[in-house]
Design an enzyme around this catalytic site. Structure first.
Site, PDB file in Angstrom:
ATOM      1  N   ASP A 154       0.871  -1.182   0.000  1.00 21.78           N
ATOM      2  CA  ASP A 154       0.000   0.000   0.000  1.00 21.78           C
ATOM      3  C   ASP A 154       0.904   1.227   0.000  1.00 21.78           C
ATOM      4  O   ASP A 154       1.567   1.506   1.008  1.00 21.78           O
ATOM      5  CB  ASP A 154      -0.873   0.021   1.266  1.00 21.78           C
ATOM      6  CG  ASP A 154      -2.221  -0.631   1.069  1.00 21.78           C
ATOM      7  OD1 ASP A 154      -2.701  -0.679  -0.065  1.00 21.78           O
ATOM      8  OD2 ASP A 154      -2.792  -1.098   2.070  1.00 21.78           O
ATOM      9  N   ARG A 186      -7.036  10.650   0.200  1.00 19.33           N
ATOM     10  CA  ARG A 186      -6.643   9.527  -0.661  1.00 19.33           C
ATOM     11  C   ARG A 186      -7.373   9.598  -1.998  1.00 19.33           C
ATOM     12  O   ARG A 186      -6.948   8.976  -2.976  1.00 19.33           O
ATOM     13  CB  ARG A 186      -6.972   8.207   0.043  1.00 19.33           C
ATOM     14  CG  ARG A 186      -6.248   8.010   1.370  1.00 19.33           C
ATOM     15  CD  ARG A 186      -6.839   6.867   2.168  1.00 19.33           C
ATOM     16  NE  ARG A 186      -6.654   5.594   1.469  1.00 19.33           N
ATOM     17  CZ  ARG A 186      -7.235   4.456   1.857  1.00 19.33           C
ATOM     18  NH1 ARG A 186      -8.058   4.435   2.917  1.00 19.33           N
ATOM     19  NH2 ARG A 186      -7.007   3.342   1.183  1.00 19.33           N
ATOM     20  N   HIS A 224     -13.495  -0.535   7.697  1.00 16.43           N
ATOM     21  CA  HIS A 224     -12.674  -1.257   8.665  1.00 16.43           C
ATOM     22  C   HIS A 224     -13.505  -1.635   9.895  1.00 16.43           C
ATOM     23  O   HIS A 224     -13.182  -2.589  10.605  1.00 16.43           O
ATOM     24  CB  HIS A 224     -11.492  -0.403   9.117  1.00 16.43           C
ATOM     25  CG  HIS A 224     -10.457  -0.184   8.053  1.00 16.43           C
ATOM     26  ND1 HIS A 224     -10.559   0.828   7.112  1.00 16.43           N
ATOM     27  CD2 HIS A 224      -9.313  -0.846   7.774  1.00 16.43           C
ATOM     28  CE1 HIS A 224      -9.523   0.776   6.317  1.00 16.43           C
ATOM     29  NE2 HIS A 224      -8.751  -0.227   6.682  1.00 16.43           N
ATOM     30  N   ARG A 268       3.523   2.966   3.240  1.00 14.44           N
ATOM     31  CA  ARG A 268       4.073   1.982   4.178  1.00 14.44           C
ATOM     32  C   ARG A 268       5.588   2.057   4.270  1.00 14.44           C
ATOM     33  O   ARG A 268       6.178   1.643   5.244  1.00 14.44           O
ATOM     34  CB  ARG A 268       3.654   0.562   3.769  1.00 14.44           C
ATOM     35  CG  ARG A 268       2.155   0.365   3.597  1.00 14.44           C
ATOM     36  CD  ARG A 268       1.351   0.854   4.774  1.00 14.44           C
ATOM     37  NE  ARG A 268      -0.065   0.578   4.611  1.00 14.44           N
ATOM     38  CZ  ARG A 268      -1.027   1.186   5.290  1.00 14.44           C
ATOM     39  NH1 ARG A 268      -0.720   2.127   6.165  1.00 14.44           N
ATOM     40  NH2 ARG A 268      -2.295   0.865   5.091  1.00 14.44           N
ATOM     41  N   LYS A 281      -8.658   1.218  -6.586  1.00 15.92           N
ATOM     42  CA  LYS A 281      -9.559   0.809  -5.507  1.00 15.92           C
ATOM     43  C   LYS A 281     -10.504   1.958  -5.129  1.00 15.92           C
ATOM     44  O   LYS A 281     -10.225   3.109  -5.464  1.00 15.92           O
ATOM     45  CB  LYS A 281      -8.743   0.348  -4.296  1.00 15.92           C
ATOM     46  CG  LYS A 281      -7.716   1.363  -3.769  1.00 15.92           C
ATOM     47  CD  LYS A 281      -6.771   0.705  -2.780  1.00 15.92           C
ATOM     48  CE  LYS A 281      -5.822   1.698  -2.166  1.00 15.92           C
ATOM     49  NZ  LYS A 281      -4.839   1.073  -1.289  1.00 15.92           N
ATOM     50  N   HIS A 282     -11.662   1.692  -4.527  1.00 20.50           N
ATOM     51  CA  HIS A 282     -12.222   0.422  -4.051  1.00 20.50           C
ATOM     52  C   HIS A 282     -13.548   0.237  -4.772  1.00 20.50           C
ATOM     53  O   HIS A 282     -14.544   0.864  -4.400  1.00 20.50           O
ATOM     54  CB  HIS A 282     -12.458   0.453  -2.548  1.00 20.50           C
ATOM     55  CG  HIS A 282     -11.244   0.808  -1.742  1.00 20.50           C
ATOM     56  ND1 HIS A 282     -10.839   2.119  -1.534  1.00 20.50           N
ATOM     57  CD2 HIS A 282     -10.354   0.032  -1.094  1.00 20.50           C
ATOM     58  CE1 HIS A 282      -9.753   2.122  -0.771  1.00 20.50           C
ATOM     59  NE2 HIS A 282      -9.431   0.876  -0.490  1.00 20.50           N
ATOM     60  N   ASP A 330     -10.550  -6.352  -1.240  1.00 17.74           N
ATOM     61  CA  ASP A 330      -9.931  -5.586  -0.162  1.00 17.74           C
ATOM     62  C   ASP A 330      -9.601  -6.560   0.967  1.00 17.74           C
ATOM     63  O   ASP A 330     -10.016  -7.728   0.946  1.00 17.74           O
ATOM     64  CB  ASP A 330     -10.877  -4.488   0.311  1.00 17.74           C
ATOM     65  CG  ASP A 330     -10.160  -3.339   1.025  1.00 17.74           C
ATOM     66  OD1 ASP A 330      -8.945  -3.471   1.319  1.00 17.74           O
ATOM     67  OD2 ASP A 330     -10.802  -2.312   1.289  1.00 17.74           O
TER      68      ASP A 330
END
Length: 552
Positions: free
Chosen positions: A153, A228, A270, A161, A258-259, A342
């Site tokens: 990611d 994002r 999440h 990351r 995505k998504h 995902d």
């Protein structure tokens, strides 16, 4: 399941050509989504008789050659069921040892090493350890005849990351601001930044990047996407997606937009299952626009979201819905690239699909790869059982494996661009310079000769580096407040947002600048603007409720 048409060979498609094709489809009123179970029903949908579906358009761009697809099919057909089951899963990494064992012993397609595990590397040279482990993953799958998938990611901004010593890039909202303000030049800047990031990631041993976001932010109520997203305008987001995919492809990286069909909701998946309330008309004209552009531009991968798409299959996450993936994305939109779920360890699916059931359901729905199950072993056992019973059709599974293998082979064969860590700060700075947006300013514009920065500690530290490099005195003079993510407002002579720009509307300042990034390259762009050495001509990609600044 693969659509019935023959997979197409792809040739590079210029960013502008892809964008023009996408807009032409929008203007032409093509029916992109029916939510119906059969092609007959799709053909009977309103408008289908008058216009040709984009599913009939031939996507062109970076992707496997005919020889690579043939080789991949042979390799996939030779997999015993025990290996085929693993090839449908990208593991969640709990430790280096267990990850290597899953690749070596159970033929997992790859391993997703999450941010915290990367950040836990405490040596003076963390990138060396990251590269070494990525190489170990490839060696663990060395007898396959094709690479192991090593994804990351790395969207830019908050979702990065790996940072130092790699070049850091601003949020993807900067792409929307650059394109809204500069058009074709902005799109080229986005492509250059994605290519640069992809080159460095590939040099670090990655072959897949889960980016860019095709989501359209809903504004300040957006709980998880925010900066994002490239913005709130569907066509701007579509242009940003196409530009970024082109850059990653030029670097030989498998990117995944995505998504799908768009995380344009007020609930964080999440934690729970968000409801996407768009009706079919809004899906066609809004949510799906960036993904349609991605299909036309031959995006290598599309990641599905955990979203309850009420107009298509109420109560079922899109990532588990055959109507959404196989009927919608594959058949109606004509997509023949990789479909990746995902993370299956998220709250939206864990509570509904216990054990390995989520992995099985994602594959049955049409995903080629099930990403990061909560329990790797349970997921593998469930998939193998479903393959043996026929619950997951074996041919569908082999087609999925072949599709993944073909892209891995193509990435492996793609030229390696120069990608030394930290060697692309110019591309990052240029993106921030094209994105930077002056939201308010006094007339005449004051000349800034010294500054007193305050606000986000990370942004202030980066600003100090950039100011010292440029010879801008610190500690006195014009007050500059740098708003970090989630900071609602500030007061100073100059207020600068470094994430989403909404706080500018609540800030009391004569000069307001939206920057969309908080690292050193972004701050270099800001310092040049404050010193009058560059002009900020980006355009807000979201509405913050303020009028455009007047010309002096």
């Amino acid at each position: 399941m693969e659509s019935s048409r023959t997979p197409l060979l792809r040739r590079p498609l210029p960013v502008l050509a892809a964008i023009v094709v996408g807009i032409a489809l929008i203007v032409g009123g093509a029916v992109w989504w029916t939510g119906q179970e059969s092609n007959d029903d799709a053909a009977a949908a309103p408008g289908a008789a008058e216009t040709s579906s984009p599913a009939k358009k031939a996507p062109t761009g970076w992707g496997p050659t005919k020889a690579e697809r043939t080789q991949a099919a042979v390799l996939a057909d030779a997999l015993p069921l025990e290996d085929l089951a693993g090839q449908l899963i990208v593991a969640r990494s709990f430790s280096n040892e267990s990850s290597l064992a899953l690749v070596r012993d159970k033929h997992f397609a790859g391993v997703m090493v999450t941010g915290q595990q990367i950040l836990d590397v405490t040596t003076d040279d963390p990138l060396t350890e990251v590269k070494a482990f990525n190489q170990e993953l490839q060696e663990a799958g060395g007898d396959r005849g094709f690479p192991v998938m090593v994804p990351i990611d790395q969207e830019g901004g908050l979702v990065a990351r790996l940072t130092d010593p790699l070049t850091t890039f601003p949020t993807f909202m900067s792409a929307g601001a650059a394109i809204a303000g500069h058009g074709d030049t902005g799109a080229a800047t986005v492509t250059a930044a994605a290519q640069a990031s992809g080159a460095e990631l590939r040099a670090a041993g990655y072959n897949t990047v889960f980016a860019p976001d095709g989501d359209i932010t809903i504004g300040p109520a957006d709980p998880i996407i925010g900066s994002r997203s490239a913005g709130s305008d569907a066509q701007t987001v579509a242009k940003a997606v196409v530009a970024a995919v082109k850059g990653y492809s030029e670097a030989g990286m498998i990117s995944a937009v995505k998504h799908f069909p768009g995380h344009n909701v007020s609930t964080d998946s999440h934690k729970g299952l968000p409801r996407l309330e768009s009706d079919k008309q809004r899906l066609r004209t809004h949510d799906l626009v960036p993904f349609e552009a991605a299909v036309t531009a031959a995006a290598p991968g599309i990641m599905t979201g955990h979203l309850d798409v009420r107009a298509i299959e109420a109560g079922v996450p899109a990532s588990m819905s055959r109507k959404v993936i196989t009927t919608g994305l594959r058949e109606n939109l004509g997509y023949d690239g990789l479909v990746i779920s995902d993370s299956l360890g998220m709250g939206a699916v864990m509570q509904r699909y216990p054990g390995g059931q989520a992995t099985v359901e994602a594959i049955k729905a049409g995903s080629d790869l099930a990403l990061m199950p909560a329990d790797n072993e349970q997921a593998y056992d469930a998939v193998l059982k479903a393959l043996k019973s026929g619950e997951i059709p074996e041919q569908q599974a082999r087609d999925s494996a072949a599709r993944t293998i073909a892209y891995l082979l193509h990435s492996q064969a793609s030229p390696q661009l120069p990608g030394e860590p930290g060697s692309h700060e110019e591309q990052s700075e240029q993106l921030s310079l094209h994105a930077a947006t002056v939201v308010a300013h006094p007339c005449p514009v004051p000349k800034i000769t010294a500054v007193m920065p305050s606000g986000s500690a990370e942004a202030v530290a980066a600003f100090r580096v950039a100011a010292q490099e440029a010879g801008l005195p610190l500690g006195s003079g014009t007050s500059v407040a740098l708003l970090g993510p989630g900071v609602p407002a500030a007061s100073a002579a100059v207020v600068v947002s470094t994430d989403t720009p909404y706080g500018l509307a609540r800030s009391s300042a004569p000069t307001k600048v939206a920057l969309y990034g908080r690292d050193v390259p972004a701050m270099r762009a800001l310092v040049k603007i404050l010193m009058g050495k560059a002009r900020a001509q980006g355009k807000l990609p979201v509405d913050i409720g303020l009028p455009a600044p007047t010309r002096c």
